[in-house]
Design an enzyme around this catalytic site. Structure first.
Site, PDB file in Angstrom:
ATOM      1  N   CYS A 118       0.869  -1.176   0.000  1.00 15.37           N
ATOM      2  CA  CYS A 118       0.000   0.000   0.000  1.00 15.37           C
ATOM      3  C   CYS A 118       0.904   1.223   0.000  1.00 15.37           C
ATOM      4  CB  CYS A 118      -0.911   0.002   1.225  1.00 15.37           C
ATOM      5  SG  CYS A 118      -1.769   1.580   1.455  1.00 15.37           S
ATOM      6  N   GLU A 153      10.457  -2.175 -10.765  1.00 16.90           N
ATOM      7  CA  GLU A 153       9.267  -2.301 -11.606  1.00 16.90           C
ATOM      8  C   GLU A 153       8.005  -1.827 -10.891  1.00 16.90           C
ATOM      9  OE1 GLU A 153      10.891  -6.079 -14.280  1.00 16.90           O
ATOM     10  OE2 GLU A 153       9.380  -6.417 -12.726  1.00 16.90           O
ATOM     11  N   GLU A 312      17.073  -4.906 -17.830  1.00 19.57           N
ATOM     12  CA  GLU A 312      16.731  -6.328 -17.752  1.00 19.57           C
ATOM     13  C   GLU A 312      16.196  -6.809 -19.089  1.00 19.57           C
ATOM     14  OE1 GLU A 312      14.049  -7.816 -14.800  1.00 19.57           O
ATOM     15  OE2 GLU A 312      14.795  -6.472 -13.239  1.00 19.57           O
TER      16      GLU A 312
END
Length: 673
Positions: A118, A153, A312
């Site tokens: 959160c 990410e 990546e």
């Protein structure tokens, strides 16, 4: 101001995520020896290490990381050092269970994955700032440190939480954005269905409702969720800037994956010191190298055209798709160098050594389970040498030909419920337009709809449902000043609040296109229409038709059948010094190529007929010279015309007249001055 490239980089970056905590320290020496053999220059470390670095609240164990960074530096390998805030420890969630996100259905996710956060949680923000501060204090001046890697990410796999803490944060965000609850009511159109709010306290996140909820509220919540993640990134970034001045800070994007569309990377690109990206081939039957090129072009565009870094990708198969095929011989190098052609300052992988345990143990790596006596390892070593030979490219920029408009917030709005046809997919149109430009051998820049477009002879708009008044004016000015514009259907329809622009469709684009649309008439599943053009020419389309009324535009192609038979299907509007094309149906690839070819003629773009399909030719240019990349994705040897002679950097030979590119191979030419 921090550097915009990793510190101390004299070569292009080559390496990958390194997770030595998965292995006994006795393996580390072997790792760095093999890294040297492979030509590794940088590894990403510490990204998922919070539980090891802070095993108890406020108790830090940095010894293992000290030894690791010292070992890397001793062997000439730099570190992209992560703040491990994507994976809080079990003790944190035990103390703060409400920091786990709540989904729209009211179900709280459990500990045991990653990215379950959160982002409005004060406890999470405090803990993330704490570990980031300790890392910065300890390693700001470590000689191995090349750059900081915040989180991992963002938005994957959870971007939005719907808990009460988020509700309170959302209300504050709404007040900052709109200024009053009355303005929120106006923006959201709450007079419809009796949804009007008398105070902020009555507003909650768009949780599960019995039928479709307020679309403008849902759109604002997506903006809020994105902004909240970005607040946390900026908080960590500012700590790192303060305690480690001059060291660039990044976080890894995932720009062109449709599964990762919760982040507005135009906004994020302004916050990082260096744009980095993760890209994985999606094996859904399409030409994967086209999406790769699209991702690289989009990432470069988010970076404002500046060099960026592929942080990546995979050496071979991944582990999380329904089917995960291995890359074919040579494909890894071809993928890597295609990213470099389109602006990356190197190529890094997930990960260095393939894991024996955990969810990604079948995800390929630079050092696979098969060890050094394997094709993957031999190709990794060869690629490291090739990347090393391309050092002169550092700092050069990819040269674009055309632009495509792209807006994540428009994607968000169009993806909401109750649109005219579930068969219309905005992302599919963007992919199709990009593929058509790719097949015409044009290098694409992506641009925000309100950006300066004056440098581009051709701008395409494959799907821009949400179009602000400012964007509409921008596109009109672009055409008036001599640009060529191509717009696809269902664009220009609503404003930033998902409210339909006043007057006929296509709203904000009426003036630029010189037409109105009275109605849409989406087609039935599998239904097609024929579109007739000059002479006996005929195009095929499906999904969508419109009743178009020219108001200055000329009709170039006409519906030959279907609901709008006899009416305009493709129009051309001469406005000022330029031309605007409108395509009112979903054209198949051959038809789309025909229209883009005609628009290209208006834009003065000569056809590049001498290049075979699936052979990319991309240029980079800068102070060190001009470079031409030829990437052959076919199974056949080919020759690429070469206007200027030069030196082929991967082989060392001088070339002129034409460039021979073997099947599945890549050639890079430093062009003579």
């Amino acid at each position: 101001m921090p550097e915009t490239t990793p510190q101390g980089r004299l070569r292009l970056a080559f390496g990958g995520d390194y997770n030595p905590e998965q292995w006994p320290e006795s393996v580390w020496q072997e790792d760095v020896r093999l890294m040297r053999e492979a030509g590794v220059t940088m590894v990403s470390v510490g990204i998922f290490s919070w539980a090891l670095l802070e095993p108890e609240p406020g108790a830090y164990t940095f010894g293992w990381l000290d030894r690791l960074l010292d070992l890397l530096h001793e062997h000439g390998i730099s570190a992209d050092l992560g703040t491990p805030t994507v994976a809080p420890p079990a003790w944190f969630y035990r103390a703060h269970p409400d920091a786990l996100p709540l989904n729209r259905e009211g179900v709280r996710y459990a500990f045991g994955s990653r990215g379950a956060i959160c982002h409005s949680s004060p406890a999470y923000r405090e803990a993330a700032a704490g570990i980031t501060t300790e890392l910065a204090r300890r390693y700001a001046t470590h000689p191995a440190l090349a750059m900081w890697h915040v989180h991992n990410e963002y938005g994957v796999p959870v971007s939005a939480c719907y808990c009460d803490t988020c509700a309170a944060h959302f209300r504050r965000w709404l007040d900052a954005r709109h200024g009053s609850v009355e303005a929120v009511n106006e923006a959201w159109g709450t007079a419809f269905w009796g949804q009007r709010f008398a105070s902020y306290e009555q507003i909650d996140p768009p949780r599960l409702t019995p039928t479709t909820g307020n679309p403008a509220q849902q759109l604002d919540y997506r903006r809020f969720a994105d902004a909240t993640m970005r607040e946390n990134f900026v908080s960590e970034r500012d700590i790192l800037h303060r305690l480690a001045p001059g060291v660039p800070v990044t976080t890894n994007f995932m720009t062109a994956l449709s599964q990762c569309d919760t982040v507005d990377y135009w906004a994020w690109g302004r916050e990082v010191d260096l744009v980095t990206n993760d890209h994985y081939l999606i094996t859904d039957g399409r030409r994967t190298h086209v999406n790769l090129a699209m991702a690289a072009d989009l990432t470069r565009s988010v970076a404002g055209g500046a060099p960026w870094l592929l942080l990546e990708h995979s050496t071979s198969g991944v582990s999380w798709q329904p089917r995960n095929p291995a890359k074919r011989p040579g494909e890894m190098a071809r993928n890597s160098l295609a990213h470099v052609a389109r602006g990356s300052e190197g190529a890094l992988f997930f990960q260095w050594r393939q894991s024996r345990r955990g969810a990604e143990k079948f995800h390929s790596a630079m050092l696979p389970h098969a060890g050094t006596d394997s094709r993957v390892w031999r190709e990794v070593v060869a690629l490291g040498a090739d990347i090393g030979s391309l050092a002169p490219l550092r700092g050069t920029r990819t040269v674009p030909d055309v632009a495509m408009l792209w807006d994540w917030q428009s994607w968000w709005a169009q993806a909401l419920e109750w649109r005219p046809s579930e068969d219309h997919d905005a992302r599919e149109r963007a992919d199709s337009f990009y593929e058509a430009l790719y097949d015409r051998h044009l290098t694409v820049d992506f641009a925000h709809p309100e950006a300066d477009l004056s440098a581009y002879p051709l701008v395409v708009v494959p799907a821009l449902y949400l179009t602000t008044e400012a964007a509409g004016r921008n596109l009109r000015t672009y055409v008036e000043n001599g640009g060529t514009l191509v717009v696809s259907y269902f664009s220009g329809i609503v404003d930033e609040h998902d409210a339909v622009h006043e007057g006929p469709y296509p709203g904000a684009l009426r003036d630029a296109l010189g037409l109105t649309v009275e109605e849409w008439s989406p087609l039935g599943e599998g239904e097609t229409v024929r579109i007739a053009g000059p002479g006996e020419a005929s195009l095929t389309a499906d999904v969508w038709t419109e009743f178009v009324v020219p108001r200055g535009a000329e009709t170039v192609w006409t519906y030959a059948d279907g609901p709008a038979a006899g009416g305009p299907a493709v129009t051309r509007h001469r406005l000022g010094e330029g031309t605007a094309w409108y395509v009112s149906s979903r054209l198949d690839p051959a038809a789309l190529d025909t229209i883009l070819g005609a628009a290209g003629e208006d834009a003065g773009i000569a056809p590049r007929t001498g290049l075979p399909r699936d052979v990319e030719v991309v240029r980079r240019s800068g102070d060190s010279g001009a470079y031409l990349f030829a990437v052959n994705h076919t199974a056949h040897d080919t020759k690429v015309p070469l206007d200027t002679p030069g030196t082929e950097l991967l082989g060392g030979e001088h070339v002129s007249g034409h460039l021979a590119v073997p099947a599945g191979g890549v050639r890079v030419v430093r062009l003579d001055a």
